[in-house]
Motif scaffolding. Structure first.
Motif, PDB file in Angstrom:
ATOM      1  N   PHE A  39       0.629  -0.824  -0.313  1.00  0.00           N
ATOM      2  CA  PHE A  39       0.119   0.131  -0.200  1.00  0.00           C
ATOM      3  C   PHE A  39       1.307   1.117  -0.009  1.00  0.00           C
ATOM      4  O   PHE A  39       1.512   1.251   0.456  1.00  0.00           O
ATOM      5  CB  PHE A  39      -0.774   0.111   0.984  1.00  0.00           C
ATOM      6  N   PRO A  40       1.127   2.185  -0.330  1.00  0.00           N
ATOM      7  CA  PRO A  40       1.024   3.774  -0.286  1.00  0.00           C
ATOM      8  C   PRO A  40       1.325   4.089   0.817  1.00  0.00           C
ATOM      9  O   PRO A  40       0.062   3.391   1.784  1.00  0.00           O
ATOM     10  CB  PRO A  40       0.619   4.869  -1.769  1.00  0.00           C
ATOM     11  N   ILE A  59       0.654   7.274   1.984  1.00  0.00           N
ATOM     12  CA  ILE A  59      -0.583   8.338   2.209  1.00  0.00           C
ATOM     13  C   ILE A  59      -1.845   7.408   2.769  1.00  0.00           C
ATOM     14  O   ILE A  59      -2.440   7.453   4.015  1.00  0.00           O
ATOM     15  CB  ILE A  59      -0.480   8.899   1.073  1.00  0.00           C
ATOM     16  N   ILE A  60      -2.064   6.036   2.490  1.00  0.00           N
ATOM     17  CA  ILE A  60      -2.952   5.465   2.338  1.00  0.00           C
ATOM     18  C   ILE A  60      -2.977   4.580   3.636  1.00  0.00           C
ATOM     19  O   ILE A  60      -3.982   5.185   4.390  1.00  0.00           O
ATOM     20  CB  ILE A  60      -3.263   4.351   1.496  1.00  0.00           C
ATOM     21  N   VAL A  92      -3.788   6.709   6.017  1.00  0.00           N
ATOM     22  CA  VAL A  92      -5.323   7.204   6.121  1.00  0.00           C
ATOM     23  C   VAL A  92      -5.691   6.487   7.118  1.00  0.00           C
ATOM     24  O   VAL A  92      -7.047   6.391   8.124  1.00  0.00           O
ATOM     25  CB  VAL A  92      -5.623   7.602   4.873  1.00  0.00           C
ATOM     26  N   LEU A 111       3.929  15.858   2.320  1.00  0.00           N
ATOM     27  CA  LEU A 111       2.908  15.540   1.725  1.00  0.00           C
ATOM     28  C   LEU A 111       2.194  14.882   2.015  1.00  0.00           C
ATOM     29  O   LEU A 111       1.081  15.510   2.853  1.00  0.00           O
ATOM     30  CB  LEU A 111       3.555  14.917   0.660  1.00  0.00           C
ATOM     31  N   SER A 153      -1.695  15.981   3.263  1.00  0.00           N
ATOM     32  CA  SER A 153      -2.764  15.268   2.605  1.00  0.00           C
ATOM     33  C   SER A 153      -4.052  15.305   3.714  1.00  0.00           C
ATOM     34  O   SER A 153      -5.100  15.361   4.054  1.00  0.00           O
ATOM     35  CB  SER A 153      -2.668  13.852   1.649  1.00  0.00           C
TER      36      SER A 153
END
Lengths: 298, 316
Positions: free
Chosen positions: A141-142, A144-145, A148, A229, A233
């Motif tokens: 998974f990236p 940022i995800i 989240v 970033l 986000s």
């Protein structure tokens, strides 16, 4: 005719007795790389804003006033928002959060990730299996995800955001350091140290880690830009730090309803994010050349 | 080969199970009770417990997990805990085509920009054009996707009024309404992806152009165009595919975020909204589907290597 061999130095030229030191080489690389110089200069400006924050902000970043949504002027160089708050002051104070989150999360991720990578790579066996299964899970998974997902679970707030973003970057460091350890482990000096009875801990700390620093430093630089970033986000999505703290992402999120009437609200906070990230990427690129680390995307 | 594919699929399913399980238990361990919030924090312990019982959340967590997993395996992700308790399956079925439209368009748009940019930069190495491409790629990598979406809205929606600022129109409303709503988010989501591909293609092409077989092909008198497009590009695409997995994951995560800027009710918006509402079944369902997209796109990219480069074959 006498043949001159490549190794024969003419006598009138001085022979370099010392190889350039690391610092000299670093300076040479940075001196030749204009992008890195620009990056360092811009980052220095943001660092000053981040360190002094509210001290150098022209206004109180949360003070509301009647001059709402005013365009940039001498009184408010970057304009004001819908509550009459000075945008420049908010961006300056936001720098603090962004840089703090960016650096601290990568610091935590580095310590945890490198420790895991060292243990997995050096000790191997079932420990390696467990650690790498987890790292592979996260690798799918990236970052940022993952951040989240984690904020979804833990909730908002500065501590939770730092925890979430740090955890999201652990896998990158574990991977980089493990792959370094796997090659260094086979070096003769490690075998020599082991033969004379140096403890595993000391071998990892004193013999392996110092030789694995280059790719870790490059990874850390890249990660700081991604962490900034990621924080922006999260704030933008409403999953960030408390709403009383102006962060770049949050300022942009608040600005969403007004951008058609007040372009400055949409432009400047994002410009701050982009300039910071761009500077770090420039520096990271120069470091990559300096350490001769092969590029990996992401 | 088939055994390899089978094993990878099994691995992918395991990853999804692990993620779903972790999220399920972690959601219930941490504070922040949606049921207290549903009674507007005014409910006493008893009425909250009654509400939980009514919605099936009064049982032990392990029992809840078993039930959820049993239903999920059969393709039923449960119901939202809010309002009329709409099925999560329905929410996802509504959101999925939007995300798919956006991601596909974004992917195509990014490639249409990245491939020519990489070709130009590599063939005109160290010219102002090459430096320009490199700089733009750097900017694209450094620009937050949500900010780019805002910028595009400021210029093309609010300023020039060429495109709608937010929202989504299904393809059944016509091609242009569908496309016009997707252009801004697709560009915003695909820019970083495009930058990675362009940079990677440039360096791969430069390497390929210096190889012996390229010199031979040139010596045989192949034209510049045939040389570049017929010989160099296919070979340069192999290293590009290796970063495709990471780049595509980045594109998908951008899609998740950009949907929230452009008010497209896709999976990303569903995910964030259900997180903000602490709607457990919806969070779990959205995370499961989003995870599935990542896991299976990684798998697809891995299998693509073997297809594109005959030297790579999975024997195990």
């Amino acid at each position: 005719m006498t043949a001159t061999l490549p190794g024969d130095a003419p006598l009138d030229e001085p022979i370099a007795l010392q190889r350039p030191t690391r610092r000299q080489r670093l300076r040479a690389v940075l001196g030749a790389d204009r992008k890195a110089q620009v990056g360092l200069a811009v980052l220095a400006v943001f660092a000053v804003a981040g360190i002094f924050g509210a001290l150098i902000a022209p206004y109180d970043p949360n003070a509301m006033a009647f001059d709402m949504l005013t365009a940039p002027s001498w009184a408010h160089p970057l304009g004001t928002d819908d509550l009459g708050r000075d945008l420049l002051s908010r961006i300056i104070v936001g720098t603090q959060v962004s840089l703090f989150v960016g650096v601290s999360t990568v610091g935590i991720a580095l310590v945890v990730g490198v420790t895991l990578g060292l243990l997995a790579g050096y000790l191997g066996g079932w420990l390696d299996d467990i650690i790498m299964r987890y790292v592979d899970l996260q690798w799918a998974f990236p970052n940022i995800i993952i951040a989240v997902y984690l904020v979804a679970v833990f909730g908002n707030g500065l501590t939770n955001v730092i925890a979430a973003v740090s955890l999201a970057f652990v896998d990158d460091f574990a991977r980089v350091s493990r792959s370094m350890v796997l090659s260094i482990r086979e070096e003769q000096y490690v075998a020599a140290a082991r033969t004379v009875g140096v403890s595993d801990f000391r071998i990892m700390w004193r013999h392996i880690l110092p030789n694995a620093t280059a790719p870790i430093i490059v990874q850390a630089t890249v990660s700081v830009s991604y962490a900034i970033l990621a924080e922006a986000s999260l704030s933008f999505l409403g999953l960030g730090v408390e709403s009383s703290t102006p962060t770049w992402g949050l300022i942009l999120s608040d600005a969403r309803s007004f951008v058609s009437r007040a372009w400055w609200l949409g432009i400047f906070p994002g410009l701050a994010i982009m300039l910071t990230v761009l500077s770090i990427n420039f520096i990271g690129d120069a470091l990559r050349d300096y350490f001769d680390v092969r590029e990996t995307a992401g | 080969m088939y055994r390899y594919v089978f094993r990878r699929c099994l691995g992918a399913l395991l990853v999804m199970w692990a993620v779903a399980t972790l999220v399920f238990f972690m959601l219930r361990v941490v504070p922040g009770d949606p049921f207290a919030a549903m009674t507007f924090d005014a409910g006493d312990a008893q009425s909250i417990a009654a509400l939980k019982d009514k919605l099936g959340y009064g049982q032990p967590v392990v029992v809840q997990y078993g039930k959820w997993l049993w239903h999920a395996v059969q393709g039923d992700l449960g119901n939202s805990i809010y309002g009329s308790r709409v099925p999560v399956n329905g929410m996802i079925a509504e959101a999925f085509p939007r995300t798919l439209s956006l991601a596909t368009l974004s992917f195509l748009l990014a490639l249409v920009i990245a491939i020519p940019a990489g070709l130009i930069a590599a063939t005109r190495r160290n010219t102002p054009l090459d430096h320009g491409v490199t700089l733009v790629a750097f900017l694209g990598l450094s620009m937050p996707d949500f900010w780019l979406a805002i910028l595009l809205i400021i210029f093309f929606a609010a300023g020039l009024q060429w495109l709608p600022a937010i929202g989504y129109a299904p393809l059944s409303d016509g091609f242009w309404p569908w496309l016009s709503h997707l252009i801004i988010p697709a560009v915003a989501a695909g820019t970083a992806f495009s930058a990675i591909i362009a940079r990677m293609l440039r360096s791969a092409l430069i390497e390929v152009l210096q190889t012996d077989y390229m010199r031979t092909a040139r010596a045989k008198g192949l034209g510049a165009r045939a040389l570049l497009l017929g010989q160099a590009l296919p070979n340069a695409l192999i290293p590009v595919i290796t970063v495709m997995g990471i780049a595509f994951a980045l594109l998908m995560s951008s899609t998740v975020i950009v949907e929230n800027v452009c008010a497209i009710k896709g999976l990303g918006r569903l995910l964030i909204q259900s997180i903000l509402n602490r709607d457990y079944p919806a969070v779990q369902g959205a995370i499961l589907v989003v995870s599935a997209i990542f896991v299976f796109s990684n798998l697809a990219v891995d299998l693509l290597y073997g297809l594109i480069d005959p030297r790579i074959r999975y024997v195990k």
